[in-house]
Design a protein around this motif. Structure first.
Motif, PDB file in Angstrom:
ATOM      1  N   ALA A  51       0.962  -1.381  -0.110  1.00  0.00           N
ATOM      2  CA  ALA A  51       0.338  -0.302  -0.283  1.00  0.00           C
ATOM      3  C   ALA A  51       0.858   1.179   0.031  1.00  0.00           C
ATOM      4  CB  ALA A  51      -0.468   0.007   1.533  1.00  0.00           C
ATOM      5  N   LYS A  52       1.951   1.715   0.410  1.00  0.00           N
ATOM      6  CA  LYS A  52       3.074   2.602   0.550  1.00  0.00           C
ATOM      7  C   LYS A  52       3.712   2.433  -0.801  1.00  0.00           C
ATOM      8  CE  LYS A  52       2.955   2.198   5.932  1.00  0.00           C
ATOM      9  NZ  LYS A  52       4.159   2.000   6.526  1.00  0.00           N
ATOM     10  N   TRP A  53       3.957   1.728  -1.313  1.00  0.00           N
ATOM     11  CA  TRP A  53       4.564   1.426  -2.776  1.00  0.00           C
ATOM     12  C   TRP A  53       3.761   3.456  -3.304  1.00  0.00           C
ATOM     13  CZ3 TRP A  53       6.703  -3.027  -5.649  1.00  0.00           C
ATOM     14  CH2 TRP A  53       7.072  -3.770  -4.376  1.00  0.00           C
ATOM     15  N   ARG A  54       5.230   3.827  -3.778  1.00  0.00           N
ATOM     16  CA  ARG A  54       4.533   5.204  -4.799  1.00  0.00           C
ATOM     17  C   ARG A  54       4.704   4.052  -5.883  1.00  0.00           C
ATOM     18  NH1 ARG A  54       8.982   9.278  -2.172  1.00  0.00           N
ATOM     19  NH2 ARG A  54       9.949   7.162  -2.206  1.00  0.00           N
ATOM     20  N   PHE A  55       4.096   4.290  -7.278  1.00  0.00           N
ATOM     21  CA  PHE A  55       3.486   4.430  -8.486  1.00  0.00           C
ATOM     22  C   PHE A  55       4.373   5.665  -9.673  1.00  0.00           C
ATOM     23  CE2 PHE A  55       1.022   1.706  -6.735  1.00  0.00           C
ATOM     24  CZ  PHE A  55       0.883   0.689  -6.881  1.00  0.00           C
ATOM     25  N   ALA A  56       5.329   5.041 -10.476  1.00  0.00           N
ATOM     26  CA  ALA A  56       5.033   6.018 -12.251  1.00  0.00           C
ATOM     27  C   ALA A  56       4.856   5.058 -12.620  1.00  0.00           C
ATOM     28  CB  ALA A  56       6.239   6.046 -11.573  1.00  0.00           C
ATOM     29  N   SER A  57       4.122   5.829 -13.496  1.00  0.00           N
ATOM     30  CA  SER A  57       4.062   5.913 -15.650  1.00  0.00           C
ATOM     31  C   SER A  57       3.814   6.609 -16.770  1.00  0.00           C
ATOM     32  CB  SER A  57       3.155   4.457 -15.199  1.00  0.00           C
ATOM     33  OG  SER A  57       2.213   6.252 -15.223  1.00  0.00           O
ATOM     34  N   VAL A  58       4.277   6.617 -17.682  1.00  0.00           N
ATOM     35  CA  VAL A  58       4.587   7.181 -18.726  1.00  0.00           C
ATOM     36  C   VAL A  58       2.684   7.855 -18.629  1.00  0.00           C
ATOM     37  CG1 VAL A  58       5.517   7.943 -20.921  1.00  0.00           C
ATOM     38  CG2 VAL A  58       6.872   6.709 -19.912  1.00  0.00           C
ATOM     39  N   ALA A  59       2.737   8.795 -19.213  1.00  0.00           N
ATOM     40  CA  ALA A  59       1.718   9.535 -19.535  1.00  0.00           C
ATOM     41  C   ALA A  59       1.668   9.470 -21.052  1.00  0.00           C
ATOM     42  CB  ALA A  59       1.411  10.962 -19.190  1.00  0.00           C
ATOM     43  N   GLN A  60       0.414   9.570 -21.609  1.00  0.00           N
ATOM     44  CA  GLN A  60      -0.227   9.381 -22.419  1.00  0.00           C
ATOM     45  C   GLN A  60      -0.387  11.066 -23.300  1.00  0.00           C
ATOM     46  OE1 GLN A  60       0.510   6.048 -24.282  1.00  0.00           O
ATOM     47  NE2 GLN A  60       1.378   5.439 -22.507  1.00  0.00           N
ATOM     48  N   ASP A  61      -1.342  11.118 -22.844  1.00  0.00           N
ATOM     49  CA  ASP A  61      -1.075  12.368 -23.358  1.00  0.00           C
ATOM     50  C   ASP A  61      -0.014  13.521 -22.330  1.00  0.00           C
ATOM     51  OD1 ASP A  61      -3.244  12.028 -25.116  1.00  0.00           O
ATOM     52  OD2 ASP A  61      -4.741  11.535 -22.867  1.00  0.00           O
ATOM     53  N   THR A  62       0.002  14.883 -23.181  1.00  0.00           N
ATOM     54  CA  THR A  62       0.625  15.578 -22.958  1.00  0.00           C
ATOM     55  C   THR A  62       0.224  17.353 -23.885  1.00  0.00           C
ATOM     56  OG1 THR A  62       3.138  14.097 -23.550  1.00  0.00           O
ATOM     57  CG2 THR A  62       3.477  17.025 -22.712  1.00  0.00           C
TER      58      THR A  62
ATOM     59  N   ASN B  36       7.580  13.003 -21.547  1.00  0.00           N
ATOM     60  CA  ASN B  36       6.879  11.877 -20.438  1.00  0.00           C
ATOM     61  C   ASN B  36       7.732  10.657 -20.296  1.00  0.00           C
ATOM     62  OD1 ASN B  36       4.672  13.510 -21.148  1.00  0.00           O
ATOM     63  ND2 ASN B  36       3.331  12.257 -22.529  1.00  0.00           N
ATOM     64  N   LEU B  37       8.500  10.341 -20.844  1.00  0.00           N
ATOM     65  CA  LEU B  37       8.850   9.050 -20.186  1.00  0.00           C
ATOM     66  C   LEU B  37      10.091   9.788 -19.076  1.00  0.00           C
ATOM     67  CD1 LEU B  37      10.215   6.522 -20.504  1.00  0.00           C
ATOM     68  CD2 LEU B  37      11.516   7.029 -22.103  1.00  0.00           C
ATOM     69  N   ALA B  38      10.871  10.690 -19.744  1.00  0.00           N
ATOM     70  CA  ALA B  38      12.261  11.858 -18.586  1.00  0.00           C
ATOM     71  C   ALA B  38      10.411  11.934 -17.038  1.00  0.00           C
ATOM     72  CB  ALA B  38      11.842  13.073 -19.325  1.00  0.00           C
ATOM     73  N   GLN B  39       9.632  12.241 -17.478  1.00  0.00           N
ATOM     74  CA  GLN B  39       9.333  12.664 -16.367  1.00  0.00           C
ATOM     75  C   GLN B  39       8.768  11.398 -15.000  1.00  0.00           C
ATOM     76  OE1 GLN B  39       4.589  14.008 -16.083  1.00  0.00           O
ATOM     77  NE2 GLN B  39       6.115  16.094 -15.536  1.00  0.00           N
TER      78      GLN B  39
ATOM     79  N   ARG C 285      10.757   8.883  -7.569  1.00  0.00           N
ATOM     80  CA  ARG C 285      10.682   8.436  -6.667  1.00  0.00           C
ATOM     81  C   ARG C 285      10.308   7.555  -6.569  1.00  0.00           C
ATOM     82  NH1 ARG C 285      14.946  12.479  -3.907  1.00  0.00           N
ATOM     83  NH2 ARG C 285      14.775  14.068  -4.717  1.00  0.00           N
ATOM     84  N   ALA C 286       9.822   6.624  -7.268  1.00  0.00           N
ATOM     85  CA  ALA C 286       8.962   5.438  -7.225  1.00  0.00           C
ATOM     86  C   ALA C 286       9.113   4.143  -6.929  1.00  0.00           C
ATOM     87  CB  ALA C 286       8.338   5.067  -9.375  1.00  0.00           C
ATOM     88  N   ASP C 287       8.219   3.228  -6.112  1.00  0.00           N
ATOM     89  CA  ASP C 287       9.076   2.755  -5.780  1.00  0.00           C
ATOM     90  C   ASP C 287       8.489   1.038  -6.605  1.00  0.00           C
ATOM     91  OD1 ASP C 287       9.604   2.823  -2.736  1.00  0.00           O
ATOM     92  OD2 ASP C 287       7.692   4.160  -3.046  1.00  0.00           O
ATOM     93  N   LEU C 288       7.401   1.182  -7.356  1.00  0.00           N
ATOM     94  CA  LEU C 288       7.357   0.286  -8.808  1.00  0.00           C
ATOM     95  C   LEU C 288       7.580   1.254  -9.965  1.00  0.00           C
ATOM     96  CD1 LEU C 288       6.276  -1.899 -10.199  1.00  0.00           C
ATOM     97  CD2 LEU C 288       3.757  -1.656  -9.171  1.00  0.00           C
ATOM     98  N   LEU C 289       7.831   0.872 -11.370  1.00  0.00           N
ATOM     99  CA  LEU C 289       7.922   2.048 -12.368  1.00  0.00           C
ATOM    100  C   LEU C 289       7.286   0.957 -13.498  1.00  0.00           C
ATOM    101  CD1 LEU C 289       8.738   4.301 -13.725  1.00  0.00           C
ATOM    102  CD2 LEU C 289      10.807   3.013 -14.398  1.00  0.00           C
ATOM    103  N   LEU C 290       6.425   1.311 -13.897  1.00  0.00           N
ATOM    104  CA  LEU C 290       5.945   0.934 -14.846  1.00  0.00           C
ATOM    105  C   LEU C 290       5.959   0.973 -16.355  1.00  0.00           C
ATOM    106  CD1 LEU C 290       2.167   0.162 -13.042  1.00  0.00           C
ATOM    107  CD2 LEU C 290       3.976  -1.926 -13.489  1.00  0.00           C
ATOM    108  N   LEU C 291       6.491   0.648 -17.006  1.00  0.00           N
ATOM    109  CA  LEU C 291       6.883   1.392 -18.340  1.00  0.00           C
ATOM    110  C   LEU C 291       6.161   0.296 -19.555  1.00  0.00           C
ATOM    111  CD1 LEU C 291      10.608   2.343 -18.157  1.00  0.00           C
ATOM    112  CD2 LEU C 291       8.748   3.560 -17.733  1.00  0.00           C
ATOM    113  N   ASP C 292       4.919   0.828 -20.246  1.00  0.00           N
ATOM    114  CA  ASP C 292       4.718   0.286 -21.609  1.00  0.00           C
ATOM    115  C   ASP C 292       5.712   0.510 -22.696  1.00  0.00           C
ATOM    116  OD1 ASP C 292       2.740  -1.237 -23.482  1.00  0.00           O
ATOM    117  OD2 ASP C 292       1.580  -0.615 -22.497  1.00  0.00           O
ATOM    118  N   GLU C 293       6.182  -0.522 -23.731  1.00  0.00           N
ATOM    119  CA  GLU C 293       7.010  -0.133 -25.176  1.00  0.00           C
ATOM    120  C   GLU C 293       7.899   1.504 -24.708  1.00  0.00           C
ATOM    121  OE1 GLU C 293       7.045  -2.196 -26.881  1.00  0.00           O
ATOM    122  OE2 GLU C 293       5.917  -3.318 -26.955  1.00  0.00           O
ATOM    123  N   PRO C 294       8.837   0.910 -23.732  1.00  0.00           N
ATOM    124  CA  PRO C 294       9.067   2.282 -23.444  1.00  0.00           C
ATOM    125  C   PRO C 294      10.392   2.887 -24.785  1.00  0.00           C
ATOM    126  CG  PRO C 294      10.023   0.709 -22.373  1.00  0.00           C
ATOM    127  CD  PRO C 294       8.551   0.493 -22.944  1.00  0.00           C
TER     128      PRO C 294
END
Length: 640
Positions: A62-73, A159-162, A167-176
């Motif tokens: 529950a305490k993990w911070r997530f990060a993924s790439v935004a699809q819109d800019t 978006n990828l750089a952002q 400071r993510a505990d879990l980084l999700l990357l879809d076809e980076p």
């Protein structure tokens, strides 16, 4: 640690996966692989909490911070550097609190916040963001440009750089790697190998998975299976499993035949009836599962060209570009049967422009393009799927090419490429991107080319289909020119490289590893240049500079308008898909009474997905052309 127990997920009335259990340990880097449509993106949505499992449990701390790439800019006035720093939310939060403390003149609170900012390394945050952007291909002078000044492909890099700044505990990357050239992919690999959190990524890039991943999750036959090691190690483990299951299956078949033979002989004899009945029960308990099949039954095989003239094509001091704008100068190439050439260079350097010149889509702006009699070109462009007739079938596409072939001959050919039975006669429109790419390659193969020009041919292919394409290209007898960010494809199919940079096309003496080292040397040399030396350049005439900038804006305005239109269209279609997705999530929709409504929604979903694929393909083609114009303008601006 992430744990899944007996996990099951259903979408659109079909099971994506079920009865799946696995664990993902902290700081592991996991590659999520499987055929297109197997459920990888849906599993990502489960990790993010956007979907709920239909059965079983998925536990993410529950305490993990997530990060993924935004699809819109959005088209922001904010600078690229500031936009990327926004990814570090704790920094921005402390920064906002500090501003409030300063307004309130609360010295004690200000001191606390300065200590907290120092503790999270805020003193070098701009340097970290700048280094990240440089690694992803941005020039130093671009960092203060507003986000809205960048094209869609470069905004995806922002978006990828952002996401990487978080400071993510879990980084999700879809076809980076989709919007990156080989240069940026090398940098991203090195960065992710140093990432301190847990990483889960979807990728069809074998080399990228090998370099980055410590574990693999594989979705196949509606199961999520976990493997330890990178992609090559996963393949070795899976091959061993296939061999073991094949052996077990064959043993079961031998036992089945033996028992069945006894039953057939004695089932009607009263003295043997009990034994026969016992053997029937034994047969029922034998494994009935067939051996695991390879992921793809499709085998690409290029047909032998009717002739191989030598040379096939020669470029003599050729110039390539658009209208009167020269992108590449003094190109010298001699293509003969057996040429196997890979093109290296940054996005926008002119690789696609060179391919278009070779294909005859662009006339030379200078010099000569000499072709031999009997030349047959097979050209797979980045926007190749747009050239297909969406209302025609695979069979009709080939019938238009060859009026003399019988329907059965064409069906036999298409069957080897996965278009058998009704698949050969259904319209192209509802096909997936991978199926369309297969059809586009089938059309090229059928024409028996002796010169293959491939510009990102693997963009829509999953890993298994990429492997079949590699096998086919290794056996190809003609000349081959490849532009690809898939390094496995380049390593295994080409013998030599050309570097496209600075408006020139020059032989590159080395392989991809040498290219990686060359890039690092170039980066080091660039850093070592002193600021005074750069400042000694003669300042350009301001009036002339403004004239050139106005001329450039006018030149690229139609392209930018096309990109904006496609981006708006893509955004609208994605919203429609999201609405349909919500409707299809209603469990009552799958009752028999609502069958007609369900079918209507599924048809709408298929049609919108097709429109979205077309819009994205056109957007990518326009992006590539705009990038080449921008690179040319930047190069010419540097020479003033």
């Amino acid at each position: 640690m992430i744990t899944a127990e007996n996990l099951a997920l259903l979408r659109g009335g079909s099971t994506l996966f079920e009865d799946s259990s696995f664990q993902i340990f902290p700081q592991h880097r996991v590659g999520l692989v499987g055929k297109n449509g197997c459920g990888k993106s849906s599993l990502f949505a489960l990790f993010r909490g956007e979907l709920q499992a239909d059965e079983g449990q998925l536990h993410v701390p529950a305490k993990w911070r997530f990060a993924s790439v935004a699809q819109d800019t959005p088209a922001l006035e904010q600078s690229a550097l500031s936009y990327v720093i926004d990814g570090d939310r704790p920094f921005r939060q402390l920064q906002a609190e500090l501003a409030q403390a300063e307004t309130a003149e609360d010295g004690h609170r200000m001191a606390e916040l300065h200590d907290q900012l120092a503790a999270i390394g805020s003193f070098d945050i701009e340097a970290r963001a700048s280094a990240m952007l440089a690694g992803l291909g941005f020039a130093q002078e671009q960092l203060q440009n507003p986000v809205k000044a960048f094209s869609g492909g470069w905004r995806m890099r922002l978006n990828l750089a952002q996401a990487l700044m978080a400071r993510a505990d879990l980084l999700l990357l879809d076809e980076p790697t989709n919007h990156l050239d080989v240069d940026a992919i090398f940098w991203l690999e090195d960065y992710l190998k140093q990432f301190s959190g847990t990483l889960i990524l979807i990728s069809h890039d074998r080399d990228f998975l090998d370099q980055v991943c410590t574990d693999i999750l594989h979705i196949e036959h509606q199961r999520v299976n976990a493997y330890r090691g990178n992609y090559s190690q996963f393949e070795a483990q899976r091959a061993e499993q296939l061999a073991q299951q094949q052996s077990q299956y064959e043993k079961a078949q031998v036992m089945r035949q033996h028992l069945q033979s006894y039953v057939d002989r004695f089932r009607y004899k009263a003295s043997k009836a009990k034994q026969a009945q016992s053997r029937l029960k034994a047969i029922e308990k034998l494994p009935t599962q067939a051996p695991l099949r390879a992921q793809s039954d499709i085998q690409f095989r290029f047909l032998e060209p009717p002739q191989l003239p030598n040379p096939l094509m020669t470029l003599r001091d050729a110039q390539a570009g658009y209208d009167e704008t020269v992108v590449l100068h003094s190109i010298k190439l001699n293509l003969v049967p057996g040429t196997r050439l890979g093109l290296l260079g940054r996005n926008g350097a002119g690789k696609s422009t060179l391919i278009k010149l070779l294909a005859g889509e662009l006339p030379p702006l200078g010099g000569e393009r000499v072709v031999s009699q009997g030349l047959r070109i097979g050209y797979f462009a980045q926007h190749q799927l747009e050239t297909l007739d969406m209302q025609a079938s695979a069979l009709l596409h080939l019938q238009r090419l060859d009026r003399h072939a019988t329907e059965q001959q064409l069906r036999d050919f298409l069957g080897k490429l996965g278009f058998s039975g009704d698949d050969a006669t259904r319209a192209v429109e509802p096909m997936s991107g991978g199926e369309k790419a297969r059809l586009a390659l089938a059309i090229i193969i059928y024409q028996k080319p002796n010169l293959l020009l491939l510009d990102e041919p693997t963009n829509h292919l999953d890993l298994s289909l990429r492997d079949t394409l590699v096998d086919a290209l290794q056996d190809y007898q003609g000349a081959l020119i490849v532009v690809a960010h898939d390094r496995h494809l380049l390593r295994t199919t080409v013998d030599e490289f050309c570097l496209v940079a600075g408006g020139q096309v020059q032989p590159f003496d080395g392989d991809l590893d040498d290219y990686h080292r060359w890039l690092q040397e170039q980066a080091s040399a660039s850093k070592s240049k002193s600021a005074p030396a750069a400042g000694q350049r003669q300042a350009p005439d301001r009036k002339e500079q403004k004239r050139r900038e106005a001329q450039f804006r006018q030149q690229v305005a139609p392209l930018k308008k096309r990109i904006e239109q496609r981006e708006a269209e893509i955004s609208q279609l994605e919203q429609q898909l999201e609405q349909l997705h919500e409707q299809l999530s209603d469990a009552s929709l799958y009752d028999d009474a609502n069958k007609a409504q369900l079918q209507d929604l599924l048809q709408q979903q298929t049609a919108i997905k097709q429109q979205l694929e077309q819009a994205e393909a056109d957007w990518m083609a326009a992006e590539e052309e705009l990038a080449e114009h921008q690179q040319l303008f930047a190069d010419s601006h540097d020479t003033i």
